[in-house]
Design an enzyme around this catalytic site. Sequence first.
Site, PDB file in Angstrom:
ATOM      1  N   ALA A 152       0.843  -1.189   0.000  1.00  0.00           N
ATOM      2  CA  ALA A 152       0.000   0.000   0.000  1.00  0.00           C
ATOM      3  C   ALA A 152       0.882   1.244   0.000  1.00  0.00           C
ATOM      4  CB  ALA A 152      -0.906   0.002   1.226  1.00  0.00           C
ATOM      5  N   LYS A 153       0.392   2.312  -0.611  1.00  0.00           N
ATOM      6  CA  LYS A 153       1.114   3.585  -0.573  1.00  0.00           C
ATOM      7  C   LYS A 153       0.577   4.407   0.587  1.00  0.00           C
ATOM      8  CE  LYS A 153       2.581   7.501  -3.369  1.00  0.00           C
ATOM      9  NZ  LYS A 153       2.312   8.486  -2.299  1.00  0.00           N
ATOM     10  N   TRP A 154       1.404   4.587   1.596  1.00  0.00           N
ATOM     11  CA  TRP A 154       0.987   5.253   2.833  1.00  0.00           C
ATOM     12  C   TRP A 154       1.045   6.759   2.666  1.00  0.00           C
ATOM     13  CZ3 TRP A 154      -0.930   2.139   6.530  1.00  0.00           C
ATOM     14  CH2 TRP A 154      -0.676   0.767   6.375  1.00  0.00           C
ATOM     15  N   ASP A 208      -3.049   5.841  -0.326  1.00  0.00           N
ATOM     16  CA  ASP A 208      -2.854   6.659  -1.513  1.00  0.00           C
ATOM     17  C   ASP A 208      -2.755   5.880  -2.812  1.00  0.00           C
ATOM     18  OD1 ASP A 208      -2.669   9.217  -2.373  1.00  0.00           O
ATOM     19  OD2 ASP A 208      -0.555   9.491  -1.921  1.00  0.00           O
ATOM     20  N   GLY A 209      -2.800   4.557  -2.762  1.00  0.00           N
ATOM     21  CA  GLY A 209      -2.619   3.744  -3.952  1.00  0.00           C
ATOM     22  C   GLY A 209      -1.764   2.535  -3.623  1.00  0.00           C
TER      23      GLY A 209
END
Length: 355
Positions: A28-30, A175-176
């Site tokens: 995951a994009k933190w 975030d993505g």
Amino acid sequence: MDLPVMPPVKPMLAKSVAKIPPGMQYEAKWDGFRAIVHRDGDEVEVGSRTGKSLSRYFPELVAALKENLPARCVVDGEIVIVHGGRLDFDRLTERIHPAASRVKLLAETTPASFVAFDLLALGDDSLLDTPLADRRGALVHVLSTARPPVHLAPATTDPALAREWFERFEGAGLDGVVAKPLDLPYRPDARLMFKIKHERTADVVLAGFRFHKTGPIVGSLLLGLYDGQGALQHVGVCAAFPMKRRAELVEELEPLRMPDAEGHPWASWTDEAAHESARLPGAQSRWTGKKDLSWVPLRPERVCEVKYDHMEGDRFRHTAQFVRWRPDRTPESCTYGQLEEVVGYDLAEVLGETG
């Protein structure tokens, strides 16, 4: 402090791509503060993306990192604050405060967490040249007994699961997705990873602009949306224009320019109290220092379409991208109602995911 990888270290970065690439490790994009943690016994240094120290702003994390990290290590990760089951970037930015008493209070009332996703050194060994797959294995091992607020970032090599995470995790404020080649060594400040972010469009009201730092050309356009009470709220900016286009915009927007902010929906932008009940362009604060935040008010009569990734409360989290003018839309029709609502997803479930 005497470690095989010494501070400051700039983190390895990612470049944007449109689709999730195959054959990689996915995370995951933190959406928090990127941080490189150096620990050597009782010494802990938390460095920001630019190499500046964050340690004094997060004393509760320094203590937790001593309890949960190996005695000698360097770890890459993200500082986040969880509120209501999702990431809260606004509360995170409040933690950067010059007053020690305020830092102490916020450490108690809005404690931060650290999500670890890479291992740069362990004991006397630098892992910068070690492939990602091996670094991940070592990180999983050393954090096997870690407890909140220190977390191991979920990761997977299954692209189908990564696509599922991309859809589900947004509801928790993420975030993505980030994709990392499995044989990738760690290269500070190099864009060798890949990030896939959500992208949406919205029709917004153009209500002003700021000049570019280089001279009398447009630096950024100030954007607004109408709320349920008919008030125009400032939601963000778009700023990525070629220099020639920036100059053209000054002339193009001249017919909309107002002599001053009197009569403009954001006329009270310099009044600090006004910001408590409305979203207005930012005034001077401790975050901006001496940066010139003055802006040119425009009659809010023109609509443009922009791309954005996600919302942080009632504003765009990041700078939006200009798409086109929308002469077919009236400003009054540009409301929050057009924005897509993301299904909520509890961050605790994200941190419980395994790949």
